[in-house]
Design an enzyme around this catalytic site. Structure first.
Site, PDB file in Angstrom:
ATOM      1  N   GLY A  43       0.663  -1.335   0.063  1.00 20.79           N
ATOM      2  CA  GLY A  43      -0.101   0.148  -0.022  1.00 20.79           C
ATOM      3  C   GLY A  43       0.968   1.306   0.092  1.00 20.79           C
ATOM      4  O   GLY A  43       0.630   2.137  -0.978  1.00 20.79           O
ATOM      5  N   ASP A 243       4.563  -2.429  -7.670  1.00 17.42           N
ATOM      6  CA  ASP A 243       3.709  -1.421  -6.908  1.00 17.42           C
ATOM      7  C   ASP A 243       3.983  -0.191  -7.550  1.00 17.42           C
ATOM      8  O   ASP A 243       3.120   0.728  -7.697  1.00 17.42           O
ATOM      9  CB  ASP A 243       4.584  -1.175  -5.523  1.00 17.42           C
TER      10      ASP A 243
END
Length: 297
Positions: A43, A243
């Site tokens: 995240g 990511d």
């Protein structure tokens, strides 16, 4: 031009990285070459990638009441990621990822810590903030039921959702219906299709943008299979490449870019990220990506 507003709901970890010439076998002790700590968590990584590429980014998640948690929030703030919704969980430690790098490969063990306290109820409490997003970016290092809740909220408010299905787990049909894009790597994509029903198979195929490492990125547009090539670069560390791709993709899709152009931009960003050590430290700037993007487009 107004910056796209991206909400990232997901994990925050401290990465503990060991570099060694070879992977140890079971019961074997070897001497490594280097050890470092880097900010991580899928995240937080995706939030940093999106912020560096020009988005207004809001991070939602949890850290522990410890030095790692304090440091992660400081670093995100320095990267211009809003951390007002990164809460401190007093009874848990900050999540960690132990990473061994050897011969252009990596192996990772994640201990979730405070990340597992990101509950559906906690996510629901921030519905109003999520509603303001241009795009919601999700991964699977927090509880699956919380990912499901966030996707439901986004769909309710007609917000596009990008789900990066990593670490891999089977996705329920309702979640597949609520998301806009699915971004598996080639191994995750294969597993998703193997475990899918006929209905799920078609949904996964239609919504997937598949990262394939040095082979590039593949997706389907109506009945056409499209492959976007990766850049040829000197690989130092592949940690965080996916990511970076996801953060970049969220930025471009939030600008209503054509899907082909958005994937090309994201593929370039992902390729550039592997040229430096560390997930976040290797993430490129907007200018770095734009220079190559304009040449490739």
């Amino acid at each position: 031009m107004k910056k796209p507003r991206i909400t990232v709901l997901g994990s925050l970890n401290m990465d503990l990285v060991t570099v060694t010439e070879k992977m140890p076998q079971q019961g074997e002790t070897i001497t490594g070459q280097a050890f470092s700590t880097f900010p991580g968590g899928k995240g937080a990584n995706q939030a940093v990638a999106a912020a560096r590429l020009g988005a207004e980014v809001y991070m939602f998640g949890k850290v522990g009441n410890d030095l790692f948690g304090k440091k992660l929030k400081e670093i995100l703030n320095q990267e211009n990621v809003n951390v007002d919704y990164v809460d401190v969980e007093t009874n848990e430690e900050t999540g960690t990822a132990s990473i061994i790098i050897s011969d252009d490969d990596n192996r990772i063990i994640v201990v979730p810590g405070a990340n597992k306290e990101v509950t559906p109820e906690w996510v629901s409490s921030y519905e109003e903030q999520i509603r303001k997003s241009d795009t919601l970016l999700l991964q699977l290092e927090i509880p699956l039921e919380s990912v499901i809740k966030a996707a439901q909220i986004a769909k309710k408010h007609k917000i596009p959702v990008i789900l990066n299905p990593a670490p891999y787990q089977k996705l329920p049909n309702d979640l597949l219906m609520d998301i806009t894009y699915l971004t598996p790597n080639e191994h995750e994509y294969k597993k998703l299709l193997e475990e899918a029903t006929k209905e799920e198979f078609d949904i996964i195929r239609a919504k997937s943008i598949i990262t394939k490492g040095v082979e590039g990125v593949e997706f389907h547009l109506i009945n056409e299979k499209i492959l976007v090539n990766a850049l040829k670069v000197d690989v130092v560390d592949t940690t965080g490449a996916g990511d970076t791709f996801n953060g970049a993709l969220a930025v471009e899709l939030s600008k209503n870019q054509d899907i082909k152009d958005a994937v090309l931009f994201a593929a370039i960003a992902g390729s550039l990220s592997v040229t430096k050590l560390g997930a976040q430290s290797g993430m490129p700037s907007l200018n770095d990506v734009k220079k190559i993007y304009e040449l490739q487009k």
